[in-house]
Design a protein around this motif. Sequence first.
Motif, PDB file in Angstrom:
ATOM      1  N   PRO A 136       0.841  -1.202   0.000  1.00  0.00           N
ATOM      2  CA  PRO A 136       0.000   0.000   0.000  1.00  0.00           C
ATOM      3  C   PRO A 136       0.875   1.249   0.000  1.00  0.00           C
ATOM      4  CG  PRO A 136       0.117  -0.916   2.216  1.00  0.00           C
ATOM      5  CD  PRO A 136       0.910  -1.838   1.339  1.00  0.00           C
ATOM      6  N   PHE A 137       0.614   2.168  -0.923  1.00  0.00           N
ATOM      7  CA  PHE A 137       1.361   3.421  -1.015  1.00  0.00           C
ATOM      8  C   PHE A 137       0.615   4.453  -0.174  1.00  0.00           C
ATOM      9  CE2 PHE A 137       3.094   0.892  -4.274  1.00  0.00           C
ATOM     10  CZ  PHE A 137       4.383   1.373  -4.497  1.00  0.00           C
ATOM     11  N   MET A 138       1.105   4.679   1.025  1.00  0.00           N
ATOM     12  CA  MET A 138       0.344   5.356   2.065  1.00  0.00           C
ATOM     13  C   MET A 138       0.423   6.884   1.956  1.00  0.00           C
ATOM     14  SD  MET A 138       0.801   2.939   5.414  1.00  0.00           S
ATOM     15  CE  MET A 138       2.472   3.444   5.774  1.00  0.00           C
ATOM     16  N   THR A 139      -0.754   7.490   1.828  1.00  0.00           N
ATOM     17  CA  THR A 139      -0.932   8.936   1.824  1.00  0.00           C
ATOM     18  C   THR A 139      -2.256   9.248   2.505  1.00  0.00           C
ATOM     19  OG1 THR A 139      -2.110   8.948  -0.286  1.00  0.00           O
ATOM     20  CG2 THR A 139       0.299   9.165  -0.399  1.00  0.00           C
ATOM     21  N   MET A 140      -2.495  10.521   2.747  1.00  0.00           N
ATOM     22  CA  MET A 140      -3.795  10.916   3.282  1.00  0.00           C
ATOM     23  C   MET A 140      -4.910  10.524   2.326  1.00  0.00           C
ATOM     24  SD  MET A 140      -3.003  14.700   4.903  1.00  0.00           S
ATOM     25  CE  MET A 140      -4.734  14.927   5.331  1.00  0.00           C
ATOM     26  N   ALA A 141      -4.652  10.715   1.021  1.00  0.00           N
ATOM     27  CA  ALA A 141      -5.666  10.382   0.019  1.00  0.00           C
ATOM     28  C   ALA A 141      -5.927   8.877  -0.018  1.00  0.00           C
ATOM     29  CB  ALA A 141      -5.226  10.885  -1.359  1.00  0.00           C
ATOM     30  N   TYR A 142      -4.874   8.067   0.157  1.00  0.00           N
ATOM     31  CA  TYR A 142      -5.050   6.606   0.206  1.00  0.00           C
ATOM     32  C   TYR A 142      -5.936   6.240   1.394  1.00  0.00           C
ATOM     33  CZ  TYR A 142      -3.902   1.616   0.170  1.00  0.00           C
ATOM     34  OH  TYR A 142      -3.976   0.238   0.114  1.00  0.00           O
TER      35      TYR A 142
END
Length: 297
Positions: free
Chosen positions: A59-65
């Motif tokens: 998982p490429f973790m960001t706020m949007a993710y």
Amino acid sequence: MPSHIMLSYQWDDQALVKKIYNRLKDDGLPVWMDIEGGVTGNINDAMAAGVEEAVVICPFMTMAYQASRSCKKELNYADTREVIIVPVMVEKNWEASEWLGLITAGLLWVDFRNAENDEENFEMCIRSLEEEIMFNAGHLLAVEEPPREEVDEPEPSKRCPKRKPGRGFRHALSDLYIHDSGEQIIHAASDSRNTVELSETPGDHCYWEEIKGNGCKYYRNVVTNRYLGFDQSRNQVHTEASPSVSEEWLLLVDQTDQSHQRAVIIKNKHSGRFLAVQNGHLIGLTAYNEGCKWFLV
């Protein structure tokens, strides 16, 4: 049977993830991405198949993710199926929370926050990601040898990732490795403790198998089969034949580091001490400083 590495991302990061996909594929890793033929027909069926055939999900973790309903469904489904999760941190000055923080708690994420600053950073991040994938699932993946070309110098991207026997720890300041000496300590409370030393060169005695515990990790030397431990009363590192509370460790990403060399902090769970090197000796410190920084090798 599960066979591939699934890249799970939010649409805003597609360009970076596509670049990573291409590199992993060039290096012979079986990788899956939705826009690369991964989605046909019903999108939910296709994404479910992507998860069901995954050995690893990244998982490429960001706020949007974290805010994405689709990403939440993907990773929750993967977690339910006990797919190995290798998180990738993309967003600066942010920590995963809520459902994403719960699923990735205690997992060692790979730092891609500054990967696109230049190609050297990107290459180091790719190597870190491949090493973490191979450490966790190398025995489950079919890695292809890249085709050999008749050139004097092989292209750096055409390499075959190899699985290491365990985790190696190199001290960031001294460049010394944690090494199980096999030499017994005379100790009133135990006759089974061995000394742990620092070595200038890596070797088999410097590799440690990572074993998951209850909210912790145990590190068993791949040669001696003894567990890394810490005696708070003596401020001394040792190995034991079997694990107990003194052998419980937390392995954390060192978020202060900007070198892209996979900097970590090793903290003894029972004592709360940070594993450090001071004056050429392994000790436990009550507060973090630069002497507590280690690189995974």
